[in-house]
Motif scaffolding. Structure first.
Motif, mmCIF file in Angstrom:
data_model
loop_
_atom_site.group_PDB
_atom_site.id
_atom_site.type_symbol
_atom_site.label_atom_id
_atom_site.label_comp_id
_atom_site.label_asym_id
_atom_site.label_seq_id
_atom_site.Cartn_x
_atom_site.Cartn_y
_atom_site.Cartn_z
ATOM 1 N N ALA A 69 0.828 -1.209 0.000
ATOM 2 C CA ALA A 69 0.000 0.000 0.000
ATOM 3 C C ALA A 69 0.863 1.260 0.000
ATOM 4 N N VAL A 70 1.870 1.308 0.884
ATOM 5 C CA VAL A 70 2.748 2.480 0.930
ATOM 6 C C VAL A 70 3.582 2.567 -0.343
ATOM 7 N N GLY A 71 4.008 1.407 -0.871
ATOM 8 C CA GLY A 71 4.764 1.390 -2.127
ATOM 9 C C GLY A 71 3.961 1.964 -3.280
ATOM 10 N N CYS A 72 2.647 1.680 -3.298
ATOM 11 C CA CYS A 72 1.783 2.229 -4.354
ATOM 12 C C CYS A 72 1.655 3.750 -4.227
ATOM 13 N N VAL A 73 1.553 4.243 -2.990
ATOM 14 C CA VAL A 73 1.500 5.696 -2.787
ATOM 15 C C VAL A 73 2.798 6.340 -3.280
ATOM 16 N N LEU A 74 3.926 5.722 -2.937
ATOM 17 C CA LEU A 74 5.218 6.239 -3.408
ATOM 18 C C LEU A 74 5.293 6.197 -4.936
ATOM 19 N N MET B 194 15.522 9.828 -9.314
ATOM 20 C CA MET B 194 14.464 8.983 -9.841
ATOM 21 C C MET B 194 14.831 7.504 -9.741
ATOM 22 N N MET B 195 16.072 7.149 -10.054
ATOM 23 C CA MET B 195 16.495 5.755 -9.976
ATOM 24 C C MET B 195 16.538 5.274 -8.528
ATOM 25 N N CYS B 196 17.068 6.109 -7.634
ATOM 26 C CA CYS B 196 17.165 5.714 -6.221
ATOM 27 C C CYS B 196 15.783 5.569 -5.584
ATOM 28 N N ALA B 197 14.803 6.310 -6.067
ATOM 29 C CA ALA B 197 13.453 6.217 -5.517
ATOM 30 C C ALA B 197 12.655 5.083 -6.152
ATOM 31 N N MET B 198 12.782 4.911 -7.456
ATOM 32 C CA MET B 198 11.945 3.967 -8.187
ATOM 33 C C MET B 198 12.291 2.508 -7.900
ATOM 34 N N VAL B 199 13.567 2.155 -8.030
ATOM 35 C CA VAL B 199 13.949 0.737 -7.971
ATOM 36 C C VAL B 199 13.665 0.110 -6.603
ATOM 37 N N PRO B 200 14.093 0.697 -5.483
ATOM 38 C CA PRO B 200 13.761 0.088 -4.192
ATOM 39 C C PRO B 200 12.254 0.068 -3.901
ATOM 40 N N THR B 201 11.528 1.048 -4.427
ATOM 41 C CA THR B 201 10.076 1.059 -4.237
ATOM 42 C C THR B 201 9.442 -0.161 -4.887
ATOM 43 N N ASN B 202 9.929 -0.538 -6.080
ATOM 44 C CA ASN B 202 9.441 -1.749 -6.738
ATOM 45 C C ASN B 202 9.614 -2.956 -5.828
ATOM 46 N N ASN B 203 10.790 -3.063 -5.228
ATOM 47 C CA ASN B 203 11.079 -4.203 -4.358
ATOM 48 C C ASN B 203 10.225 -4.203 -3.097
ATOM 49 N N ILE B 204 10.106 -3.050 -2.469
ATOM 50 C CA ILE B 204 9.330 -2.964 -1.226
ATOM 51 C C ILE B 204 7.874 -3.330 -1.476
ATOM 52 N N ALA B 205 7.335 -2.910 -2.635
ATOM 53 C CA ALA B 205 5.916 -3.141 -2.906
ATOM 54 C C ALA B 205 5.619 -4.570 -3.340
ATOM 55 N N LEU B 206 6.438 -5.137 -4.221
ATOM 56 C CA LEU B 206 6.113 -6.415 -4.852
ATOM 57 C C LEU B 206 6.861 -7.614 -4.277
ATOM 58 N N ALA B 207 8.071 -7.381 -3.757
ATOM 59 C CA ALA B 207 8.893 -8.517 -3.329
ATOM 60 C C ALA B 207 8.414 -9.142 -2.031
ATOM 61 N N THR B 208 7.566 -8.457 -1.278
ATOM 62 C CA THR B 208 7.102 -8.998 -0.002
ATOM 63 C C THR B 208 5.729 -9.667 -0.113
#
Length: 529
Positions: free
Chosen positions: A285-290, A388-402
């Protein structure tokens, strides 16, 4: 899996079979990534060449804007649909259909002889090609072990950010070297190769055709009405005074009714077209907001920079592309750096650093003048690419990898939808800010530029003398002074928009406090759940 949960460098040479990436799957995944790149690139590839398309199809400026709007609306509707279709058809069949459909509609776009045909084929292109985007995200987080996420996550993050950033550059070059028709013809050969490659190599999962018998057509209709109307209102609202325009007001009403019906249907249907229960996972949920907020910056600045360079500097499409290329190069070189950082640093710190860096790049642009050129834009664009890269890539992991793997396909569609909706909302807000603040600055400058202002009178006299013998020199001088005032007001409006983005992204960096600490990137896939 217990023996792999504490992987160390000494174990990397003898990694268990489950932790190795199969060459066939890696090649298949790379082919899919190229398909995703084409689909996202085509959102922006026409943006620098709309005037050429307008001339070629004898269209009005209002009509030609739909070449981009039709694609966006169709894509926004199709992206969340991909989760259900991916489970029903399987990754292989869905991606092949999307790639082939995107390629065929690209060919039709290139041969379009009227603006009506172009809008129709562009909508079809966006709808069919959209399935490739979330499918790549879902595949990345289901077919690869957790220990390899630091490799695949930067790849898909790079494509998702780089494609819209370099879209105007690529479009400008193609149109300048050949013609606007080749903006679409260039997709044909890669599209055929991608379709054939996916059919030959992808074997990630099996289809479940029985799901098609329970396909929720009402859910699709309500979702189309909700998302399509929302996208239209956000696209057209700023230039037509929002609800004061009949078409915008009607679409807003349709969108509201459809939204209520859509959420009711999704929460009560036996097999909902979209699974909203993924939002019960806090990190998702937080990853989607980000992701939504990152989309504002990604698409917003891809719009603001070219608009400034064209409106104030008078740049051609090719010159705009060359100037914008800096952010793309920065993103390309940052991708492996972010991948390494993800192994060593808490992902939340990387995201916060990225958002603050992005804000710093925008802050530097708050001092913008009409003389800002390539070198003045260099550092802000580099900071934008890093952030943009530092924000985008870890956000993908936080949202989908868990998420559990059976939830990833549906969640991927929702996650990618948030980025596109963020871009649409961002463009609407930025347009509104530019319009309102420019009008405000024009009013203030008019109050200052009066006959009592010595500098203004001297400048007007200078223009009058310079235009002697060229007609009514007094009127011509007054027009030139008015143009200068309007241009300065526009530049001040851009400064205000950048200031707004700076504050927004600094505040957004605090959102990472609400993210649960994600599992270590060196943990095995068994820790994901």
């Amino acid at each position: 899996m217990a023996d792999t949960t504490t992987a160390s460098p000494s174990m990397m040479t003898g990694a268990p079979e489950s932790e190795r990436i199969q060459p066939k799957r890696l090649v298949a995944f790379i082919i899919m990534v190229f398909g995703m790149f084409m689909s996202i690139l085509d959102i922006q590839i026409v943006s620098a060449s709309l005037s050429e398309i307008q001339a070629g199809l004898s269209a009005s400026s209002t009509e030609v804007s739909w070449v981009q709007t039709a694609y966006l609306i169709a894509e926004v509707i199709a992206i969340p649909l991909s989760g259900f279709l991916s489970r029903a058809l399987g990754t292989r069949l869905l991606f092949a259909i999307s790639a082939f459909g995107f390629t065929a509609s690209s060919l039709l776009c290139g041969f379009a002889s009227s603006i009506e045909q172009m809008i129709l084929w562009r909508a079809l292109q966006g709808f069919l090609g959209a399935g490739m985007i979330p499918t790549v995200f879902a595949s990345a987080y289901t077919i690869f072990p957790r220990t390899k996420f630091h490799i695949v996550a930067p790849i898909i993050g790079l494509v998702a950010t780089l494609a819209p950033t370099v879209g105007p550059t690529v479009g400008g070059y193609i149109t300048d070297l050949m013609s606007w028709h080749w903006l679409f013809f260039i997709n044909i050969v890669p599209g055929v190769i991608i379709t054939a490659g996916v059919l030959a190599l992808v074997d990630f999962d099996q289809p479940n055709f029985a799901l098609l018998e329970r396909f929720d057509w009402w859910g699709l209709i309500f979702m189309g009405g909700f998302l399509g109307s929302l996208e239209y209102v956000l696209e057209e609202g700023p230039q037509y005074e929002w609800l004061q325009d009949t078409s915008v007001a009607v679409c807003a009403a349709i969108g509201f009714v459809s939204a209520v019906a859509f959420f009711w249907r999704v929460l009560t249907a036996e097999e909902p077209i979209v699974d909203l229960y993924a939002f019960s996972n806090r990190n998702f949920a937080v990853g989607c907001v980000l992701q939504f907020c990152i989309g504002i910056g990604l698409y917003g600045l891809t719009y603001v920079y070219p608009r400034y360079l064209a409106e104030v500097r008078g740049y051609s499409a090719l010159m705009i592309g060359e100037t914008m290329f800096v952010s793309g190069v920065t993103m390309f070189f940052m991708a492996p750096v972010v991948g390494r950082l993800m192994q060593k640093v808490d992902l939340r710190y990387i995201i916060a650093f990225g958002l603050v860096t992005f804000a710093l790049g925008s802050w530097q642009m708050t001092w913008i003048t009409r003389d800002y050129d390539f070198y003045e834009l260099l550092v802000p664009q580099i900071l934008r690419g890093i952030g943009m890269m530092c924000a985008m890539v870890p956000t993908n992991n936080i949202a989908l990898a868990t998420l559990p793997q059976d939830r990833v396909k549906n969640a991927s569609g929702l996650f990618n939808l948030m980025r596109n909706l963020g871009g649409a909302v961002g463009l609407a807000v930025i347009n509104e800010v530019l319009n309102d603040r420019t009008d405000l600055h024009i009013s203030r400058l008019h109050d200052r530029v009066t006959w009592g202002n010595t500098t203004a009178v001297e400048t007007l006299n200078m223009f009058t003398q310079r235009m002697q013998g060229m007609g009514d020199s007094a009127i011509m001088a007054m027009k030139q002074l008015s143009q200068i005032v309007h241009r300065q007001a526009a530049v001040m409006g851009y400064g205000d928009a950048f200031f707004m983005l700076s504050l927004f992204y600094v505040a957004l960096s605090l959102l990472v406090l609400f993210v649960n600490k994600p599992p270590s990137m060196t943990a095995s896939g068994g820790d994901a759940h």
